[in-house]
Design a protein around this motif. Structure first.
Motif, mmCIF file in Angstrom:
data_model
loop_
_atom_site.group_PDB
_atom_site.id
_atom_site.type_symbol
_atom_site.label_atom_id
_atom_site.label_comp_id
_atom_site.label_asym_id
_atom_site.label_seq_id
_atom_site.Cartn_x
_atom_site.Cartn_y
_atom_site.Cartn_z
ATOM 1 N N HIS A 30 -74.958 22.379 9.756
ATOM 2 C CA HIS A 30 -75.773 23.244 8.910
ATOM 3 C C HIS A 30 -76.332 24.442 9.660
ATOM 4 N N GLY A 31 -76.042 24.535 10.961
ATOM 5 C CA GLY A 31 -76.371 25.754 11.687
ATOM 6 C C GLY A 31 -77.674 25.737 12.437
ATOM 7 N N LEU A 32 -78.640 24.888 12.069
ATOM 8 C CA LEU A 32 -79.927 24.838 12.756
ATOM 9 C C LEU A 32 -79.799 23.913 13.955
ATOM 10 N N ASP A 33 -79.957 24.461 15.154
ATOM 11 C CA ASP A 33 -79.828 23.684 16.385
ATOM 12 C C ASP A 33 -81.200 23.537 17.018
ATOM 13 N N LEU A 34 -81.667 22.315 17.164
ATOM 14 C CA LEU A 34 -83.002 22.060 17.688
ATOM 15 C C LEU A 34 -82.969 21.433 19.078
ATOM 16 N N ALA A 35 -81.875 21.628 19.783
ATOM 17 C CA ALA A 35 -81.746 21.076 21.130
ATOM 18 C C ALA A 35 -82.854 21.610 22.029
ATOM 19 N N GLY A 36 -83.513 20.696 22.743
ATOM 20 C CA GLY A 36 -84.570 21.081 23.663
ATOM 21 C C GLY A 36 -85.899 21.385 23.012
ATOM 22 N N GLU A 37 -85.981 21.290 21.676
ATOM 23 C CA GLU A 37 -87.211 21.616 20.954
ATOM 24 C C GLU A 37 -88.067 20.364 20.721
ATOM 25 N N THR A 38 -89.320 20.593 20.410
ATOM 26 C CA THR A 38 -90.225 19.534 19.964
ATOM 27 C C THR A 38 -90.635 19.826 18.529
ATOM 28 N N VAL A 39 -90.356 18.905 17.648
ATOM 29 C CA VAL A 39 -90.734 19.041 16.241
ATOM 30 C C VAL A 39 -92.071 18.344 16.039
ATOM 31 N N GLU A 40 -93.041 19.065 15.510
ATOM 32 C CA GLU A 40 -94.340 18.486 15.185
ATOM 33 C C GLU A 40 -94.328 17.990 13.746
ATOM 34 N N PHE A 41 -94.530 16.697 13.582
ATOM 35 C CA PHE A 41 -94.622 16.064 12.271
ATOM 36 C C PHE A 41 -96.116 15.875 12.001
ATOM 37 N N VAL A 42 -96.705 16.790 11.250
ATOM 38 C CA VAL A 42 -98.154 16.820 11.075
ATOM 39 C C VAL A 42 -98.560 15.924 9.911
ATOM 40 N N ILE A 43 -99.512 15.040 10.174
ATOM 41 C CA ILE A 43 -100.030 14.103 9.183
ATOM 42 C C ILE A 43 -101.523 14.375 9.017
ATOM 43 N N PRO A 44 -101.999 14.672 7.805
ATOM 44 C CA PRO A 44 -103.408 15.051 7.620
ATOM 45 C C PRO A 44 -104.359 13.868 7.479
ATOM 46 N N PHE A 45 -104.080 12.799 8.190
ATOM 47 C CA PHE A 45 -104.898 11.593 8.160
ATOM 48 C C PHE A 45 -105.085 11.084 9.580
ATOM 49 N N SER A 46 -105.875 10.024 9.726
ATOM 50 C CA SER A 46 -106.065 9.430 11.042
ATOM 51 C C SER A 46 -104.844 8.601 11.416
ATOM 52 N N GLU A 47 -104.822 8.167 12.666
ATOM 53 C CA GLU A 47 -103.671 7.418 13.175
ATOM 54 C C GLU A 47 -103.699 5.951 12.788
ATOM 55 N N SER A 48 -104.643 5.524 11.939
ATOM 56 C CA SER A 48 -104.783 4.099 11.638
ATOM 57 C C SER A 48 -104.283 3.707 10.251
ATOM 58 N N GLY A 49 -103.813 4.654 9.446
ATOM 59 C CA GLY A 49 -103.469 4.349 8.068
ATOM 60 C C GLY A 49 -101.982 4.253 7.788
ATOM 61 N N GLY A 50 -101.668 4.119 6.494
ATOM 62 C CA GLY A 50 -100.286 3.963 6.077
ATOM 63 C C GLY A 50 -99.432 5.185 6.350
ATOM 64 N N SER A 51 -100.007 6.383 6.225
ATOM 65 C CA SER A 51 -99.233 7.589 6.502
ATOM 66 C C SER A 51 -98.813 7.648 7.957
ATOM 67 N N ALA A 52 -99.694 7.175 8.844
ATOM 68 C CA ALA A 52 -99.359 7.134 10.262
ATOM 69 C C ALA A 52 -98.185 6.187 10.514
ATOM 70 N N LYS A 53 -98.217 5.035 9.889
ATOM 71 C CA LYS A 53 -97.131 4.072 10.090
ATOM 72 C C LYS A 53 -95.824 4.608 9.516
ATOM 73 N N TRP A 54 -95.888 5.263 8.373
ATOM 74 C CA TRP A 54 -94.703 5.877 7.757
ATOM 75 C C TRP A 54 -94.126 6.955 8.667
ATOM 76 N N ALA A 55 -94.972 7.848 9.173
ATOM 77 C CA ALA A 55 -94.498 8.934 10.034
ATOM 78 C C ALA A 55 -93.965 8.396 11.355
ATOM 79 N N ASN A 56 -94.661 7.429 11.936
ATOM 80 C CA ASN A 56 -94.201 6.871 13.212
ATOM 81 C C ASN A 56 -92.896 6.100 13.051
#
Length: 366
Positions: A30-56
């Motif tokens: 698809h043309g997008l090359d992310l080699a060597g990059e860091t992708v930030e997956f931003v979650i607007p909640f604390s690290e203790s909830g369901g969204s954190a477990k889903w993202a992790n």
């Protein structure tokens, strides 16, 4: 797409699981090359909830599937029940594909209710994954002895509940408990549902609910040691839009079943219609991954194909069931349909909930 069509689409996805993903294109090409990059997956909640477990759960799998195998790092940005992080994401514009954002029903509900703190617009973002989920309400063992499938003997007890806010996803349990005639006093201001579970564990709260991923990891051990007993799930939707038992917790009754068994609780009328509308917006359409405004088709296609590749893994069903539960995971048109379902509710349901929030909690949204 109509609401009924969306419901049928989501129900169909639940039946066929992740097999749809096998038809998706590979992330490569698809043309997008992310080699060597860091992708930030931003979650607007604390690290203790369901969204954190889903993202992790998704982060390392997404790293493997994206072109160039970038490092995917989950970044937590809690505040104001997720509106702080969502307002931040609204200000972002696409640069190089290294920022993605994960939302929850607690991000959708303030948007649906025209909360004045909301400065974000879902229509500006680009959905690349949508995840359904469920929720389980539970009690301490001593109070659970008074629950036998109806809430009649729970009326008159003073319950304390740790809440992120009445305009967040917590309105689903708060309204359900009120419909059951229970007296539940929320302590507002916690940053995530995991913090509510910790209040329960410490004895500071005597009722709680968690989304499925958090229940599986954080509450099942409490059930096993006798500290917690499940009361009910919110249920799931079948292909016709009916509430049925949650496939992840088929032995636990739904709120609909408990309501039908409880004197004075009705599964018809304004309160029920409003509860069901917000349940549908908040759980079958619970969590979504977005690229920011301005994302080109190339980036959208790359991320969609990467998630397709994740869902097509031979081990995905086994991996996801123990962490996320048994729920549809959707990309492409189904993700778009889920976004539509999660960000629209009937005006009558909005009016009921707006009036209820004002009368019950003094919350005005204007």
């Amino acid at each position: 797409m109509s609401a009924q069509q969306v419901t049928r689409a989501v129900g169909a996805a639940a039946l066929i699981g992740c097999s749809l993903a096998a038809t998706g294109a590979a992330a490569e090409g698809h043309g997008l090359d992310l080699a060597g990059e860091t992708v930030e997956f931003v979650i607007p909640f604390s690290e203790s909830g369901g969204s954190a477990k889903w993202a992790n759960f998704y982060a390392p799998l997404l790293s493997e599937a994206l072109p160039g195998n970038p490092t995917v790092v989950v970044r937590f940005m809690p505040g104001a029940g997720s509106t702080q992080g969502a307002n931040w994401f609204q200000e972002q514009t696409y640069e190089d594909g290294t920022v993605i954002f994960g939302t929850s029903g607690s991000t959708q509900f303030p948007y649906l209710l025209n909360d004045p703190r909301v400065r974000y617009e879902y229509g500006d973002w680009h959905v690349v994954l949508a995840s359904g989920t469920g929720g389980v309400a539970y009690l301490p063992a001593d109070l659970a002895e008074r629950f036998d499938g109806d809430a009649d003997d729970l009326q008159g007890i003073d319950f304390i509940y740790g809440s992120q806010g009445a305009t967040r996803l917590d309105l689903v349990p708060l309204l359900a408990w009120e419909m059951l005639g229970m007296s539940v006093e929320p302590i507002f201001g916690i940053k995530g549902r995991g913090d509510g579970r910790l209040m329960f564990e410490r004895g500071e709260a005597n009722i709680d609910y968690q989304t499925s991923s958090s229940y599986l990891s954080g509450v099942v051990p409490l059930v096993e040691n006798g500290q917690a007993v499940p009361m009910m799930t919110w249920g799931a939707l079948d292909a016709d839009g009916n509430i049925v038992r949650d496939p992840t917790f088929p032995d636990i009754p739904t709120f609909k079943e408990v309501c039908e068994a409880t004197e004075g609780c009705e599964t018809s009328g304004d309160a029920w219609d409003a509860w069901k509308a917000f349940f549908i917006a908040g759980f079958p359409a619970q969590k979504m991954v977005f690229l920011p405004k301005g994302a080109p088709e190339e980036a959208i296609a790359t991320y969609s194909a990467a998630f397709d590749a994740v869902l097509a893994r031979e081990d995905f069903a086994e991996l996801s069931e123990s962490t996320l539960g048994i729920y549809p995971q959707m990309t492409g048109d189904l993700a778009e349909a889920t976004l539509e379902q999660g960000t629209n509710v009937p005006d009558e349901a909005k009016t009921f909930v707006t009036n209820w929030l004002a009368d019950r909690y003094g919350v005005t949204l204007n």
